[in-house]
Design a protein around this motif. Structure first.
Motif, PDB file in Angstrom:
ATOM      1  N   CYS A 128     -57.067 -11.927 -54.847  1.00  0.00           N
ATOM      2  CA  CYS A 128     -55.758 -11.934 -55.212  1.00  0.00           C
ATOM      3  C   CYS A 128     -55.213 -12.547 -56.304  1.00  0.00           C
ATOM      4  CB  CYS A 128     -54.999 -12.626 -53.938  1.00  0.00           C
ATOM      5  SG  CYS A 128     -55.224 -11.491 -52.104  1.00  0.00           S
TER       6      CYS A 128
ATOM      7  N   ARG B 165     -51.641 -13.326 -57.057  1.00  0.00           N
ATOM      8  CA  ARG B 165     -50.960 -14.036 -56.581  1.00  0.00           C
ATOM      9  C   ARG B 165     -50.771 -14.062 -55.184  1.00  0.00           C
ATOM     10  NH1 ARG B 165     -45.123 -13.673 -58.631  1.00  0.00           N
ATOM     11  NH2 ARG B 165     -45.210 -11.510 -57.918  1.00  0.00           N
TER      12      ARG B 165
ATOM     13  N   VAL C 230     -43.875 -17.336 -53.353  1.00  0.00           N
ATOM     14  CA  VAL C 230     -44.700 -16.831 -54.370  1.00  0.00           C
ATOM     15  C   VAL C 230     -45.314 -17.423 -55.432  1.00  0.00           C
ATOM     16  CG1 VAL C 230     -45.190 -14.391 -55.080  1.00  0.00           C
ATOM     17  CG2 VAL C 230     -43.291 -14.919 -53.661  1.00  0.00           C
TER      18      VAL C 230
ATOM     19  N   VAL D 105     -42.823  -8.089 -56.908  1.00  0.00           N
ATOM     20  CA  VAL D 105     -44.019  -7.490 -56.789  1.00  0.00           C
ATOM     21  C   VAL D 105     -44.058  -7.049 -58.195  1.00  0.00           C
ATOM     22  CG1 VAL D 105     -45.933  -6.300 -55.969  1.00  0.00           C
ATOM     23  CG2 VAL D 105     -44.440  -7.130 -54.380  1.00  0.00           C
TER      24      VAL D 105
ATOM     25  N   LEU E 256     -51.170  -8.926 -54.482  1.00  0.00           N
ATOM     26  CA  LEU E 256     -50.320  -9.825 -54.088  1.00  0.00           C
ATOM     27  C   LEU E 256     -50.932 -10.102 -52.549  1.00  0.00           C
ATOM     28  CD1 LEU E 256     -47.926 -11.673 -54.079  1.00  0.00           C
ATOM     29  CD2 LEU E 256     -46.766  -9.774 -53.133  1.00  0.00           C
TER      30      LEU E 256
END
Lengths: 252, 372
Positions: A206, A208, A219, A28, A34
């Motif tokens: 968001c 990602r 991801v 992250v 995220l």
């Protein structure tokens, strides 16, 4: 190079014979929002609980802000805030006291400043003084989440974890909550990790998205995720509601 | 009786006419009607929708199930004139079921023999007992290691909730117990004209056993269950998790104050219990047995020495520890459901009372060996 706030390596979680995570890696980055999505039983909550040191993984290492996370051992408590799904406010304390608790715990500031800071956080999440004096059982679901968010923000954390923040809220309240989270993110230098099922949240705020599929995690940015060929991802983002939300994002 | 089916045979084809209301409420009649149908020599079965008023999914399943049965017998089946929607949905479910592998033993599992179950249960319980002992030791040590700064305030609150608030009920129960014992002993002693020894009997049993035992049992029922229920609910509510992520150790702020509070409260409560028990005995002595207050106190001072009081009081902290630890830890073991919460709350009370009695028996044996 962007700073890594959370890094997970080789995470394995098993329940009996069922493997939920198999050699899962996740990073992250600083300042991102995220969104974590996945089908039921794909281990979203287990992942979050592992990061928070509430679940003991079978293998793997987790670091948050450079600090290694160990099961039920002290972690970077001052630097993270957590909003649990139901709010998880302590039922014996008022909202005000709930927000004051972490402040009282981690600092020696005077009572007066502590009060004021708690009220500031309560106001920041859109609650008012009448709500501050109430007990969690006297609040509506949406207010409870706001109060939980106020408590999560009490220590001005660097990372905010949200567990299905908009679940159980009506669409108006959900949109308001999304706006609140997005506003806080823009103004407070926060990294946010949120588990969500709400496609509007996903496309709305968001940066990602992490998708838990096949015991592993993918991801990427939303655009790339939507283009991914995995059948579950295709089904999830091919859903009419997801399509509408995506279109809304592109129109903005 | 309503006819749901009419069957007719024609050129090797069994025609089944489905009629009237095929609804969930009629299922017993429907199954009976379907059971009556048996093809003789026919090779084909046709289900026809004639005069069918209403049709729901459950009865559609019955009909479909029957057609599968025919197919297993090697017959060809066909549906005519039905609304497609019902069968389409059924087909969807059936396809989904077929995709899942057949799980051997899911439907035809034989129950394990009873002795095997008994041994398994014994093993499970043993492991559980060992685990709880380890958990208790871990939690208590963990909590004591770095005392929380909320410790004192919380402990005082617990002393109030478990001790002060329990005084009325414990005192009342012990007062009544004093009355009962005074009466019962008087009935026996009267035969010898030895009424005054009632004081010895009542005072000794109250101070050595009954006072502390009743107080502990009342507290187990009152506070042991409250501990388990409160902590269990906090677990279910994720409140315990919330504490942990805030950097608070739940063992320190939930378990230790309760244990400490009760260990302080129960001996004090025992004093009230003893006093109330004596008062009950004295009350009966004065009103029924011609033993006035003065005689009662004189005899009391003669028969009781400080040892007797200490014997009773010394048990109280141990009982308190057992109650508090059982209650809090059963509460912390709640993980998933409201049902578990109820079960563990019950377990907490039953187990703490059991442990109190066992400990009391041990105390009595040890003290009598030591000559106290």
């Amino acid at each position: 190079m962007t700073e890594k706030i959370i890094s997970i390596r080789g995470l394995v979680n098993r329940f009996g014979t069922q493997t939920v995570h198999d050699q899962l890696d996740l990073e992250v980055r600083r300042d991102e929002i995220l969104g974590v999505v996945g089908g039921s039983g794909s281990g979203k909550s287990v992942l979050l609980r592992s990061i928070l040191g509430l679940h003991n993984p079978n293998a793997g290492s987790i670091e948050v802000l450079g600090q290694k996370i160990r099961y039920q051992k002290p972690g970077p408590h001052k630097d993270w805030g957590v909003l649990f799904q139901s709010g998880a406010l302590l039922s014996g304390l008022t909202v005000q006291e709930n927000v004051e608790l972490p402040i009282a715990l981690h600092s020696n500031m005077s009572l007066e400043i502590r009060r004021e800071l708690a009220i500031l956080k309560i106001f920041m999440t859109g609650l008012d003084m009448t709500a501050a004096g109430k007990y969690p059982s006297e609040l509506s679901g949406g207010m409870r989440k706001r109060a939980g968010l106020a408590r999560a923000l009490a220590l001005d954390p660097k990372i905010l974890f949200l567990d299905e923040p908009t679940a159980g809220l009506d669409p108006i309240a959900a949109t308001e909550f999304d706006e609140l989270v997005s506003y806080l993110h823009d103004n407070l230098d926060l990294t946010i990790v949120m588990i969500t099922h709400d496609v509007d949240t996903l496309f709305g705020i968001c940066n990602r998205v992490a998708v838990l599929v096949n015991k592993s995690i993918i991801v990427d940015t939303l655009e790339n995720i939507v283009a991914n060929e995995d059948p579950w991802i295709q089904e999830y983002f091919g859903d009419p509601r997801a399509m509408r939300a995506r279109k809304a994002m592109q129109d903005r | 009786m309503t006819e749901y089916l009419t069957a007719s045979s024609k050129e090797g084809t069994l025609e089944i006419n489905v009629q009237n209301d095929w609804l969930f409420n009629n299922i017993p009649d429907l199954t009976e009607a379907l059971d009556r149908i048996m093809p003789d020599q026919e090779r084909n079965v046709v289900f026809k929708c004639g005069g069918l008023q209403e049709f729901d999914l459950s009865s559609a399943w019955l009909l479909y199930d029957k057609s599968l049965e025919f197919e297993e017998l090697g017959l060809d089946t066909e549906f005519q004139g039905f609304r497609a929607a019902h069968f389409k949905f059924l087909q969807h479910i059936i396809d989904a079921a077929a995709v899942n592998e057949y799980i051997p033993g899911f439907f035809d599992r034989k129950p394990d023999p009873y002795w095997q179950k008994a041994i398994e249960k014994l093993g499970e319980n043993t492991i559980e007992a060992v685990e709880s002992a380890g958990y208790i030791a871990h939690a208590v040590l963990d909590g004591v290691k770095r005392p929380s700064r909320l410790l004192i305030g919380e402990t005082i609150r617990q002393i109030h909730d478990t001790g002060v608030a329990a005084i009325p009920i414990v005192a009342t129960v012990c007062f009544l117990m004093g009355i009962v014992m005074a009466y019962q002993s008087a009935l026996q002693l009267e035969q010898f004209g030895a009424n005054i020894f009632m004081v010895d009997l009542v005072a000794n049993s109250i101070f050595r056993e009954i006072g502390v035992l009743l107080a502990a049992i009342m507290v187990a029922g009152r506070s042991g269950s409250a501990f388990a229920a409160a902590l269990g609910t906090m677990k279910l509510n994720e409140e315990v998790d919330a504490l942990r992520v805030m950097g608070l150790n739940p063992n320190q702020i939930l378990i230790i104050p309760r244990v400490l509070g009760l260990v302080i409260a129960l001996p004090l409560l025992t004093l009230f219990a003893n006093a109330a028990g004596l008062a009950g005995g004295a009350f009966i002595g004065a009103t029924v047995l011609d033993i006035n207050w003065l005689m009662f106190t004189e005899r009391l001072a003669y028969t009781i020495d400080v040892n007797d009081v200490l014997v009773g009081l010394s048990k109280a902290p141990v009982f308190a520890f057992l109650i508090a630890v059982t209650g809090t830890l059963r509460g912390m073991q709640v993980n998933s459901s409201a049902e578990e919460l109820g079960r563990l709350t019950t377990v907490a009370v039953v187990q703490s009372i059991f442990l109190i009695i066992v400990a009391d028996a041990l105390f009595t044996i040890i003290y009598s060996r030591l000559g106290f």
